[in-house]
Write an enzyme that holds these catalytic residues in place. Sequence first.
Site, PDB file in Angstrom:
ATOM      1  N   LYS A  23      11.478 -44.060   0.869  1.00 12.49           N
ATOM      2  CA  LYS A  23      11.702 -44.799  -0.049  1.00 12.49           C
ATOM      3  C   LYS A  23      13.189 -44.139  -0.541  1.00 12.49           C
ATOM      4  O   LYS A  23      14.081 -45.229  -0.330  1.00 12.49           O
ATOM      5  CB  LYS A  23      10.790 -44.302  -1.204  1.00 12.49           C
ATOM      6  N   ASN A  24      13.665 -43.354  -0.805  1.00  7.63           N
ATOM      7  CA  ASN A  24      15.165 -42.051  -0.822  1.00  7.63           C
ATOM      8  C   ASN A  24      15.627 -42.203  -0.674  1.00  7.63           C
ATOM      9  O   ASN A  24      16.740 -42.811  -0.498  1.00  7.63           O
ATOM     10  CB  ASN A  24      14.693 -41.436  -1.814  1.00  7.63           C
ATOM     11  N   CYS A 118      12.255 -44.509 -13.147  1.00  2.51           N
ATOM     12  CA  CYS A 118      11.695 -43.369 -13.860  1.00  2.51           C
ATOM     13  C   CYS A 118      12.347 -42.579 -15.116  1.00  2.51           C
ATOM     14  O   CYS A 118      13.018 -42.561 -14.690  1.00  2.51           O
ATOM     15  CB  CYS A 118      10.590 -42.685 -13.559  1.00  2.51           C
ATOM     16  N   ARG A 123      19.558 -38.269 -16.943  1.00  4.10           N
ATOM     17  CA  ARG A 123      20.033 -38.818 -15.791  1.00  4.10           C
ATOM     18  C   ARG A 123      21.104 -39.652 -16.083  1.00  4.10           C
ATOM     19  O   ARG A 123      21.123 -40.909 -15.501  1.00  4.10           O
ATOM     20  CB  ARG A 123      19.322 -40.338 -15.032  1.00  4.10           C
ATOM     21  N   ARG A 398       5.961 -48.337  -7.015  1.00  2.10           N
ATOM     22  CA  ARG A 398       7.523 -48.297  -7.226  1.00  2.10           C
ATOM     23  C   ARG A 398       7.831 -47.691  -5.212  1.00  2.10           C
ATOM     24  O   ARG A 398       8.533 -47.641  -5.100  1.00  2.10           O
ATOM     25  CB  ARG A 398       8.345 -47.836  -7.908  1.00  2.10           C
TER      26      ARG A 398
HETATM   27  C1  EPZ Z   1      17.109 -39.010  -6.627  1.00  7.02           C
HETATM   28  O1  EPZ Z   1      17.805 -39.304  -8.358  1.00  7.02           O
HETATM   29  C2  EPZ Z   1      15.767 -39.594  -6.857  1.00  7.02           C
HETATM   30  N1  EPZ Z   1      15.790 -40.876  -6.553  1.00  7.02           N
HETATM   31  C3  EPZ Z   1      14.581 -38.519  -7.594  1.00  7.02           C
HETATM   32  O2  EPZ Z   1      13.236 -39.576  -7.316  1.00  7.02           O
HETATM   33  C4  EPZ Z   1      14.527 -36.984  -7.311  1.00  7.02           C
HETATM   34  O3  EPZ Z   1      13.413 -36.384  -7.984  1.00  7.02           O
HETATM   35  C5  EPZ Z   1      16.045 -36.525  -7.014  1.00  7.02           C
HETATM   36  O4  EPZ Z   1      16.619 -37.522  -5.873  1.00  7.02           O
HETATM   37  C6  EPZ Z   1      15.484 -35.431  -6.495  1.00  7.02           C
HETATM   38  O5  EPZ Z   1      15.250 -35.594  -5.176  1.00  7.02           O
HETATM   39  C7  EPZ Z   1      16.221 -41.615  -6.085  1.00  7.02           C
HETATM   40  O6  EPZ Z   1      16.435 -41.043  -4.356  1.00  7.02           O
HETATM   41  C8  EPZ Z   1      16.284 -43.115  -6.110  1.00  7.02           C
HETATM   42  P1  EPZ Z   1      19.944 -36.310  -9.258  1.00  7.02           P
HETATM   43  P2  EPZ Z   1      18.528 -38.368  -9.179  1.00  7.02           P
HETATM   44  O7  EPZ Z   1      20.941 -36.680  -8.936  1.00  7.02           O
HETATM   45  O8  EPZ Z   1      19.990 -39.279  -7.829  1.00  7.02           O
HETATM   46  C9  EPZ Z   1      21.342 -33.891 -12.240  1.00  7.02           C
HETATM   47  C10 EPZ Z   1      11.867 -40.473  -6.946  1.00  7.02           C
HETATM   48  O9  EPZ Z   1       9.876 -39.927  -8.049  1.00  7.02           O
HETATM   49  N2  EPZ Z   1      22.863 -35.222 -12.692  1.00  7.02           N
HETATM   50  O10 EPZ Z   1      19.608 -35.530  -7.584  1.00  7.02           O
HETATM   51  O11 EPZ Z   1      19.038 -39.531 -10.196  1.00  7.02           O
HETATM   52  C11 EPZ Z   1      20.399 -34.838 -12.713  1.00  7.02           C
HETATM   53  O12 EPZ Z   1      20.037 -35.408 -14.216  1.00  7.02           O
HETATM   54  C12 EPZ Z   1      12.742 -40.464  -7.859  1.00  7.02           C
HETATM   55  O13 EPZ Z   1      11.033 -41.163  -5.818  1.00  7.02           O
HETATM   56  C13 EPZ Z   1      23.856 -35.189 -13.655  1.00  7.02           C
HETATM   57  O14 EPZ Z   1      23.917 -34.688 -14.122  1.00  7.02           O
HETATM   58  O15 EPZ Z   1      18.287 -37.457  -8.739  1.00  7.02           O
HETATM   59  C14 EPZ Z   1      19.508 -33.711 -11.939  1.00  7.02           C
HETATM   60  O16 EPZ Z   1      19.414 -32.850 -13.635  1.00  7.02           O
HETATM   61  C15 EPZ Z   1      12.873 -39.694  -9.601  1.00  7.02           C
HETATM   62  N3  EPZ Z   1      24.850 -35.604 -13.318  1.00  7.02           N
HETATM   63  C16 EPZ Z   1      19.563 -33.777 -11.558  1.00  7.02           C
HETATM   64  O17 EPZ Z   1      21.753 -33.629 -11.280  1.00  7.02           O
HETATM   65  C17 EPZ Z   1      24.903 -36.646 -12.027  1.00  7.02           C
HETATM   66  O18 EPZ Z   1      25.791 -37.723 -11.867  1.00  7.02           O
HETATM   67  C18 EPZ Z   1      19.820 -34.764 -10.003  1.00  7.02           C
HETATM   68  O19 EPZ Z   1      19.891 -35.415  -9.827  1.00  7.02           O
HETATM   69  C19 EPZ Z   1      24.014 -36.787 -11.463  1.00  7.02           C
HETATM   70  C20 EPZ Z   1      22.745 -36.056 -11.420  1.00  7.02           C
END
Ligand code: EPZ
Length: 433
Positions: A23-24, A118, A123, A398
Amino acid sequence: MENQYIIKGGTPLHGEVTIGGAKNAALGILAAAIMTDDTVLIDNLPDVRDINVLLEAIRGIGATVERINPHTVKINGSTINDVTIDYDSIRKIRGSYYLLGALLGKYNKANVVLPGGCDIGSRPIDQHLKGFRALGATVNIEYGMINASADKLIGKHIYFDVVTVGATINIMLASCMAEGRTVIENAAKEPHVVDVANFLNSMGANIKGAGTDKIRINGVPRLHSSEYSIIPDQIEAGTFMVAAAATKGDVLIKNVIPRHLEAISVKLIEIGATVEEFDDAVRVSCNNRLMHTQIKTLPYPGFPTDMQPQISTLLALSSGTSIVTESLFENRFKYVDELSRMGASIKVEGNVAIIEGVDGLTGASITAPDLRAGAALVVAGLVANGYTTIDSIQYIERGYENFEGKITALGASMQKIPVDDERAVQKFKLKVS
Ligand code: EPZ
């Protein structure tokens, strides 16, 4: 009409299950597909809610979307006539932010509603915006919309403050047709980051180093048509691995890339399950009580946060005390209250769960708080004595295609029925008793 799952627990899962596309990865790839005016064919698409919402948004801005079958789609972005995306449904998914990178990269302009997804923590998207600005875009957030525009995008050296999957993919999208060279440092290394890079390269982009923490992108003037098959979903596979172990079953999980599952396999082996690896399958079996361990979620190749609720559920049934630390999202233990209603003994302190293994769980009426937590509660229901009903399964849908069908094919008793339909509950109980 809202649905719920009803499960009669206690049957070990046995047999074979085939994993769908990631999915991702698909969310990034579908957004990337609109960046060329040629037709792109994408295969191994998961038929899940988030993907269908994104395809609707892509259609909504004028692109031609032809769903050849549930897992194959043809997209042509030459007919796009709008760079503004603001629908109720798109507001609910996270992957909408990839349309920002894709439209900005192609048209130097994009207006996309702030992403939902979610509720697993705050986020932020600051790193995405920092990246777009570094490439020369002006970015404002007004009235719930992210508005980005540039005269032209110019390659830049970008260092992310945190390892982020979303921002890494978004900057690859925005920069692949920018002038000159972009370097992303401290990039995310997840398999889906690599898959999006491979897809962009198959369309003529020049991206090197995806899968390492330094990605180099040389801008190209245009992208062209491509036919591409999405990688298997690491988290769907991991969920079935855990379900096999938790129910003391024996399941061959097919259409996977075992290397992507290593962090999960290693933990399962460590606590006493058997994991056999084949070229494109893993077999997980278990016939005794599993042991406790410690887990900390980390960016890839560390233990995935998206598997934290499922493995914690397994540890809730293992012997001894396990410690699980969630280091990515602060709000990812919301399923613990529901598991406790089923008899689990888990205490959460900040981002750490202290899990005292119990001998068994008992069925209850529970609610899925988010996608992966919902999947974890299904695993709990499969193990529990008696009947479990799970509400809010729209979260689970989802990201899991035909979850109840795949689980039922492995011998368990699980059905999707309308919420508050007592007759459907009685019918299910009669059928499985
Ligand atoms: C992606 O979310 C996935 N979603 C999530 O999957 C997954 O949990 C996550 O990556 C981690 O692997 C999608 O791909 C649509 P990140 P994303 O940016 O992109 C911080 C599922 O269940 N951060 O890697 O939102 C953030 O707070 C979902 O399929 C910042 O601080 O995750 C987190 O602590 C849920 N600033 C860390 O980085 C930013 O601008 C990683 O987030 C972006 C992120």
